[in-house]
Design a protein around this motif. Sequence first.
Motif, PDB file in Angstrom:
ATOM      1  N   VAL A 182      43.741  23.339  31.742  1.00  0.00           N
ATOM      2  CA  VAL A 182      44.159  24.863  31.890  1.00  0.00           C
ATOM      3  C   VAL A 182      43.451  25.638  31.181  1.00  0.00           C
ATOM      4  CG1 VAL A 182      46.162  26.347  32.559  1.00  0.00           C
ATOM      5  CG2 VAL A 182      46.351  23.766  32.935  1.00  0.00           C
ATOM      6  N   THR A 183      42.904  26.659  31.811  1.00  0.00           N
ATOM      7  CA  THR A 183      42.111  27.703  30.807  1.00  0.00           C
ATOM      8  C   THR A 183      42.567  29.227  31.633  1.00  0.00           C
ATOM      9  OG1 THR A 183      40.084  26.278  30.709  1.00  0.00           O
ATOM     10  CG2 THR A 183      39.821  28.978  30.304  1.00  0.00           C
ATOM     11  N   LEU A 184      43.154  29.905  30.501  1.00  0.00           N
ATOM     12  CA  LEU A 184      43.763  31.403  31.024  1.00  0.00           C
ATOM     13  C   LEU A 184      42.469  32.259  30.306  1.00  0.00           C
ATOM     14  CD1 LEU A 184      45.635  33.553  31.931  1.00  0.00           C
ATOM     15  CD2 LEU A 184      46.892  33.015  29.987  1.00  0.00           C
ATOM     16  N   PHE A 185      42.168  33.020  31.355  1.00  0.00           N
ATOM     17  CA  PHE A 185      41.173  34.324  30.791  1.00  0.00           C
ATOM     18  C   PHE A 185      41.930  35.374  30.848  1.00  0.00           C
ATOM     19  CE2 PHE A 185      37.740  31.601  32.571  1.00  0.00           C
ATOM     20  CZ  PHE A 185      37.280  31.312  31.248  1.00  0.00           C
ATOM     21  N   THR A 186      42.217  36.184  29.570  1.00  0.00           N
ATOM     22  CA  THR A 186      42.844  37.388  29.744  1.00  0.00           C
ATOM     23  C   THR A 186      41.735  38.500  29.213  1.00  0.00           C
ATOM     24  OG1 THR A 186      43.505  37.285  27.180  1.00  0.00           O
ATOM     25  CG2 THR A 186      45.105  36.664  28.974  1.00  0.00           C
ATOM     26  N   ARG A 187      41.626  39.521  30.004  1.00  0.00           N
ATOM     27  CA  ARG A 187      40.614  40.598  30.040  1.00  0.00           C
ATOM     28  C   ARG A 187      41.349  41.948  30.725  1.00  0.00           C
ATOM     29  NH1 ARG A 187      38.708  36.970  27.694  1.00  0.00           N
ATOM     30  NH2 ARG A 187      36.629  36.450  27.386  1.00  0.00           N
ATOM     31  N   PRO A 188      40.912  43.093  30.223  1.00  0.00           N
ATOM     32  CA  PRO A 188      41.445  44.271  30.928  1.00  0.00           C
ATOM     33  C   PRO A 188      41.290  44.496  32.378  1.00  0.00           C
ATOM     34  CG  PRO A 188      40.484  44.766  28.780  1.00  0.00           C
ATOM     35  CD  PRO A 188      40.174  43.672  29.126  1.00  0.00           C
ATOM     36  N   ARG A 189      41.797  45.227  33.151  1.00  0.00           N
ATOM     37  CA  ARG A 189      41.555  45.352  34.522  1.00  0.00           C
ATOM     38  C   ARG A 189      40.191  45.966  34.718  1.00  0.00           C
ATOM     39  NH1 ARG A 189      42.416  50.922  35.242  1.00  0.00           N
ATOM     40  NH2 ARG A 189      43.765  51.622  33.496  1.00  0.00           N
ATOM     41  N   ARG A 190      39.387  45.741  35.860  1.00  0.00           N
ATOM     42  CA  ARG A 190      38.237  46.003  36.177  1.00  0.00           C
ATOM     43  C   ARG A 190      37.157  45.535  35.453  1.00  0.00           C
ATOM     44  NH1 ARG A 190      38.640  47.664  41.389  1.00  0.00           N
ATOM     45  NH2 ARG A 190      40.477  49.127  41.698  1.00  0.00           N
ATOM     46  N   PHE A 191      37.332  44.356  34.799  1.00  0.00           N
ATOM     47  CA  PHE A 191      36.213  43.844  34.009  1.00  0.00           C
ATOM     48  C   PHE A 191      35.751  42.708  34.835  1.00  0.00           C
ATOM     49  CE2 PHE A 191      37.256  46.523  30.620  1.00  0.00           C
ATOM     50  CZ  PHE A 191      36.331  46.720  30.029  1.00  0.00           C
ATOM     51  N   GLY A 192      35.719  42.208  36.051  1.00  0.00           N
ATOM     52  CA  GLY A 192      35.216  41.326  36.729  1.00  0.00           C
ATOM     53  C   GLY A 192      35.805  40.071  36.892  1.00  0.00           C
ATOM     54  N   LYS A 193      37.037  39.913  36.593  1.00  0.00           N
ATOM     55  CA  LYS A 193      38.097  38.764  36.576  1.00  0.00           C
ATOM     56  C   LYS A 193      37.850  38.215  38.080  1.00  0.00           C
ATOM     57  CE  LYS A 193      41.667  40.270  34.843  1.00  0.00           C
ATOM     58  NZ  LYS A 193      41.372  41.869  34.538  1.00  0.00           N
ATOM     59  N   THR A 194      38.349  39.109  39.010  1.00  0.00           N
ATOM     60  CA  THR A 194      38.506  38.332  40.431  1.00  0.00           C
ATOM     61  C   THR A 194      36.949  37.987  41.024  1.00  0.00           C
ATOM     62  OG1 THR A 194      40.612  40.026  40.852  1.00  0.00           O
ATOM     63  CG2 THR A 194      39.178  38.988  42.692  1.00  0.00           C
ATOM     64  N   LEU A 195      35.916  38.815  40.957  1.00  0.00           N
ATOM     65  CA  LEU A 195      34.827  38.340  41.261  1.00  0.00           C
ATOM     66  C   LEU A 195      34.320  37.024  40.339  1.00  0.00           C
ATOM     67  CD1 LEU A 195      32.011  38.761  42.798  1.00  0.00           C
ATOM     68  CD2 LEU A 195      31.249  40.435  41.046  1.00  0.00           C
ATOM     69  N   ASN A 196      34.469  36.831  39.273  1.00  0.00           N
ATOM     70  CA  ASN A 196      34.029  35.589  38.765  1.00  0.00           C
ATOM     71  C   ASN A 196      35.220  34.361  39.333  1.00  0.00           C
ATOM     72  OD1 ASN A 196      32.203  36.173  36.854  1.00  0.00           O
ATOM     73  ND2 ASN A 196      33.482  36.589  35.251  1.00  0.00           N
ATOM     74  N   MET A 197      36.364  34.631  39.628  1.00  0.00           N
ATOM     75  CA  MET A 197      37.265  33.470  40.150  1.00  0.00           C
ATOM     76  C   MET A 197      36.593  33.109  41.773  1.00  0.00           C
ATOM     77  SD  MET A 197      39.608  32.607  38.242  1.00  0.00           S
ATOM     78  CE  MET A 197      41.353  32.285  38.856  1.00  0.00           C
ATOM     79  N   ARG A 198      36.205  34.252  42.296  1.00  0.00           N
ATOM     80  CA  ARG A 198      35.721  34.040  43.782  1.00  0.00           C
ATOM     81  C   ARG A 198      34.193  33.394  43.730  1.00  0.00           C
ATOM     82  NH1 ARG A 198      39.194  33.980  47.713  1.00  0.00           N
ATOM     83  NH2 ARG A 198      40.482  36.191  47.774  1.00  0.00           N
ATOM     84  N   MET A 199      33.338  33.595  42.728  1.00  0.00           N
ATOM     85  CA  MET A 199      32.373  32.807  42.431  1.00  0.00           C
ATOM     86  C   MET A 199      32.791  31.465  42.039  1.00  0.00           C
ATOM     87  SD  MET A 199      30.316  31.508  39.499  1.00  0.00           S
ATOM     88  CE  MET A 199      30.903  32.343  38.132  1.00  0.00           C
ATOM     89  N   LEU A 200      33.535  31.120  41.203  1.00  0.00           N
ATOM     90  CA  LEU A 200      34.023  29.859  40.835  1.00  0.00           C
ATOM     91  C   LEU A 200      34.166  29.090  41.903  1.00  0.00           C
ATOM     92  CD1 LEU A 200      36.080  30.276  37.418  1.00  0.00           C
ATOM     93  CD2 LEU A 200      33.610  29.312  37.890  1.00  0.00           C
ATOM     94  N   GLN A 201      35.286  29.825  42.890  1.00  0.00           N
ATOM     95  CA  GLN A 201      35.435  29.154  44.174  1.00  0.00           C
ATOM     96  C   GLN A 201      34.492  28.864  45.161  1.00  0.00           C
ATOM     97  OE1 GLN A 201      37.688  31.690  46.653  1.00  0.00           O
ATOM     98  NE2 GLN A 201      38.511  30.141  48.292  1.00  0.00           N
ATOM     99  N   SER A 202      33.511  29.728  45.323  1.00  0.00           N
ATOM    100  CA  SER A 202      32.297  29.610  46.148  1.00  0.00           C
ATOM    101  C   SER A 202      31.489  28.271  45.604  1.00  0.00           C
ATOM    102  CB  SER A 202      31.422  30.722  46.071  1.00  0.00           C
ATOM    103  OG  SER A 202      32.058  31.687  46.746  1.00  0.00           O
ATOM    104  N   PHE A 203      31.354  28.366  44.324  1.00  0.00           N
ATOM    105  CA  PHE A 203      30.618  27.065  43.451  1.00  0.00           C
ATOM    106  C   PHE A 203      31.366  25.678  43.705  1.00  0.00           C
ATOM    107  CE2 PHE A 203      29.253  24.105  40.449  1.00  0.00           C
ATOM    108  CZ  PHE A 203      27.845  24.408  40.227  1.00  0.00           C
TER     109      PHE A 203
END
Length: 576
Positions: free
Chosen positions: A55-76
């Motif tokens: 389990v990996t948890l990434f914590t970053r401020p809002r609007r730093f590309g978290k959702t886009l990265n997660m969608r990229m992982l899903q697509s991969f």
Amino acid sequence: MSNKEHAIASVADRGSNLKDLPIGRDSFEEIRYGGFYYVDKTGLVKALLQNRNKVTLFTRPRRFGKTLNMRMLQSFFEVGTDKGLFDGLEIASEQKLCEEYLGKYPVVFLTLKDVDGLNFASALHKLRKIVQEEADRIYARVGAQGIFESVREDFFRLYYGKASLEDIQNSLRLFTRILCRFYNQKVILLIDEYDVPLDKAFNNGYYEEMVSCISGLFGQALKSNDFLHFAVLTGCLRISKESIFTGLNNFFVDSIVENRFNEYFGFTDGEVRELLAYYGFADCYDVAREWYDGYRFGGLDVYCPWDVVNYAGSLRADASALPQPYWINTSGNALVRRFIDRADKTTQNELERLVAGEPIEKAINLNLTYNEIDNSIENLWSVLFTTGYLTSDGRSEGGIYRLKIPNSEVREIFVQQIQAWFKERFVHDVQSMQEFCHSFLTGDAEDIQNRLNLILSRMISVLDNRVRKAQKENFYHGLLLGLLRSETEWLILSNVESGDGFCDIMVEPDDLDMGIVIEVKYAESIEKLDEACNVALQQIRQRRYDERLRNEGRSKIRAFGIAFCRKRCRVACADC
């Protein structure tokens, strides 16, 4: 032709060949299929697999590309993905890795960013709908034959939106079980914005209920789940393990102080330079850096992607566009206001230093629960740090962080909230403000001076010592305007033409015989305050600032020279 004009002309020549900017888009497939500009973060896939945590948890401020990265992982990873989505991207060069992982795993994806409500029932309803949507997506993949008999009733309660709280808590484990059996392959679980429901619950008074709900949901999905290959979560705040992740082993948290994944969230300096150059705005790099750079993740300085993309979009529409606080406008920034409201005298001084560009030293707690945020002002410092309002400027030998405001945009947030706090704290004190204004009518310079000095001593200054003298005068000018406008029956005029120039402040009281002229000065030292007051009064007389008032029939004119130096002032009064 200037370099910038030449670049703009070059861009115009390319015309429609330029890719559109993905403003407001966080779907990887949409960006890639639509031919939008994409800053390549696919190296995250390799880094994640090398890390090998359950389990990996990434914590970053809002609007730093978290959702886009997660969608990229899903697509991969997801079975059936279009492998052409990754052509030309960094990860495509990892041939062996792609052969083993690209499009080979069932994926469960859940985003909790919309789980909100004024009460727990409302928030639970939204969570139920989100789970229902994922159930629908799974059913479209596996069909009726994939929902085996022993789980059929449980699944279809989720599918038809009839799920109980217990059903919702069991949903992710159930989904992984169904997909693992159907594909004969363990499942990758992606949970985006995991802490949003907790944040909303904390602010609306049902935190304990939501903690129990989320704890059950994550506990069953992440702990001892034989159907799970690995899971990735994202959020803004690192919630203490004891609150919702109890009992999880092999649990890795990558926060803003870590180095392993720092280049994959936010834009690096090179990526910003490349983006601006692509659209012909390389000359705007320094402005972008001043406004949107300054965040430090681990040992790397990064920019806020949301800001950079929006700024580039504004420049494409108008090459002379000025930078705007785009990040500010995506949230109410209530956290900063919460902090300012709690600030004591010491904290107010620290805020002043931050706004002036100085760092301050603080011990940071990265393991908080929402219930602990208000326990101390030190906890609020920690939350401001982890959510991007402050950033690291290094650490001392004892592990204490040097904190600073990252850039001009975030400084603007603090200034706005400090000004709002000031108006509520002082201007809304009706009786005190009426007495303050009355002293201008009577010419009581000493009372005005005493009241202003008291206000200055209690307020949080937003002055930067590096700004020009004129800008400092503008600040105090604005301060006086705000105070005087508490007298709603008076006409308050700013920078009004009168006589041989422009008067700083002119007041037309409801007494038609009276008029007030104010000239504001900034003194370089406290010793020069009296001199500055005299210069102000002399300017009023020499430039005949009282002329407009006299032309309106006002015969009793009082002139005030008011000089400021940091948190001290002098007031001089004379009849014109």
